[in-house]
Design a protein around this motif. Structure first.
Motif, PDB file in Angstrom:
ATOM      1  N   TYR A  47       0.856  -1.176   0.000  1.00 14.15           N
ATOM      2  CA  TYR A  47       0.000   0.000   0.000  1.00 14.15           C
ATOM      3  C   TYR A  47       0.893   1.228   0.000  1.00 14.15           C
ATOM      4  O   TYR A  47       1.841   1.300   0.784  1.00 14.15           O
ATOM      5  CB  TYR A  47      -0.903   0.037   1.232  1.00 14.15           C
ATOM      6  CG  TYR A  47      -1.963  -1.036   1.221  1.00 14.15           C
ATOM      7  CD1 TYR A  47      -3.190  -0.801   0.631  1.00 14.15           C
ATOM      8  CD2 TYR A  47      -1.731  -2.277   1.797  1.00 14.15           C
ATOM      9  CE1 TYR A  47      -4.167  -1.778   0.609  1.00 14.15           C
ATOM     10  CE2 TYR A  47      -2.697  -3.263   1.787  1.00 14.15           C
ATOM     11  CZ  TYR A  47      -3.914  -3.008   1.197  1.00 14.15           C
ATOM     12  OH  TYR A  47      -4.881  -3.975   1.177  1.00 14.15           O
ATOM     13  N   GLN A  49       0.702   5.405   0.375  1.00 13.79           N
ATOM     14  CA  GLN A  49      -0.099   6.589   0.671  1.00 13.79           C
ATOM     15  C   GLN A  49       0.631   7.798   0.112  1.00 13.79           C
ATOM     16  O   GLN A  49       1.808   8.014   0.394  1.00 13.79           O
ATOM     17  CB  GLN A  49      -0.308   6.751   2.168  1.00 13.79           C
ATOM     18  CG  GLN A  49      -1.189   7.937   2.493  1.00 13.79           C
ATOM     19  CD  GLN A  49      -1.509   8.033   3.977  1.00 13.79           C
ATOM     20  OE1 GLN A  49      -1.188   7.140   4.751  1.00 13.79           O
ATOM     21  NE2 GLN A  49      -2.157   9.121   4.366  1.00 13.79           N
ATOM     22  N   ILE A  55      -4.602   6.463  -1.307  1.00 11.69           N
ATOM     23  CA  ILE A  55      -3.855   5.223  -1.114  1.00 11.69           C
ATOM     24  C   ILE A  55      -4.031   4.347  -2.344  1.00 11.69           C
ATOM     25  O   ILE A  55      -5.144   4.193  -2.847  1.00 11.69           O
ATOM     26  CB  ILE A  55      -4.351   4.479   0.142  1.00 11.69           C
ATOM     27  CG1 ILE A  55      -4.094   5.342   1.384  1.00 11.69           C
ATOM     28  CG2 ILE A  55      -3.677   3.124   0.266  1.00 11.69           C
ATOM     29  CD1 ILE A  55      -4.679   4.795   2.659  1.00 11.69           C
ATOM     30  N   SER A  56      -2.932   3.779  -2.805  1.00  7.08           N
ATOM     31  CA  SER A  56      -2.976   2.815  -3.906  1.00  7.08           C
ATOM     32  C   SER A  56      -2.539   1.462  -3.377  1.00  7.08           C
ATOM     33  O   SER A  56      -1.620   1.369  -2.563  1.00  7.08           O
ATOM     34  CB  SER A  56      -2.048   3.232  -5.039  1.00  7.08           C
ATOM     35  OG  SER A  56      -2.512   4.389  -5.665  1.00  7.08           O
ATOM     36  N   ARG A  57      -3.199   0.421  -3.858  1.00  8.29           N
ATOM     37  CA  ARG A  57      -2.851  -0.944  -3.476  1.00  8.29           C
ATOM     38  C   ARG A  57      -2.216  -1.626  -4.675  1.00  8.29           C
ATOM     39  O   ARG A  57      -2.761  -1.596  -5.773  1.00  8.29           O
ATOM     40  CB  ARG A  57      -4.081  -1.728  -3.056  1.00  8.29           C
ATOM     41  CG  ARG A  57      -3.776  -3.164  -2.663  1.00  8.29           C
ATOM     42  CD  ARG A  57      -5.070  -3.961  -2.478  1.00  8.29           C
ATOM     43  NE  ARG A  57      -4.828  -5.284  -1.998  1.00  8.29           N
ATOM     44  CZ  ARG A  57      -4.473  -6.329  -2.763  1.00  8.29           C
ATOM     45  NH1 ARG A  57      -4.330  -6.165  -4.068  1.00  8.29           N
ATOM     46  NH2 ARG A  57      -4.262  -7.516  -2.249  1.00  8.29           N
TER      47      ARG A  57
END
Length: 86
Positions: A47, A49, A55-57
């Motif tokens: 993850y 931030q 937030i990108s996964r």
């Protein structure tokens, strides 16, 4: 984290090419984890931030890890240890 810490992590992400990792690595014919040798696969998730708090996964699995994965892990461990020891 300081701005220098942020730049260090950005450098690690760039060198490892994390943002271009796919979600599957390995032989295409064994994408069903239940049919793979050993009955499982390598799983990973990350993850990130960003400054604007979005937030990108990033994640995936397979019979192999993405190119740059080992370098990413080693550099992040070294970075976190340097902060813990400081």
């Amino acid at each position: 984290m300081t701005e220098e810490d942020v730049e260090t992590v950005r450098g690690i992400l760039a060198r490892s090419e994390v943002l271009s990792w796919n979600s599957w690595y390995g032989r295409q014919e064994v994408q069903d984890p239940d049919t793979m040798d050993g009955g499982g696969s390598n799983g990973w998730v990350l993850y990130i931030q960003y400054d604007d708090n979005t937030i990108s996964r990033f994640g995936g699995d397979g019979t192999e890890y993405p190119s740059g994965y080992d370098t990413f892990v080693e550099e992040m461990i070294a970075f976190t240890h340097s902060k813990k020891d400081a």
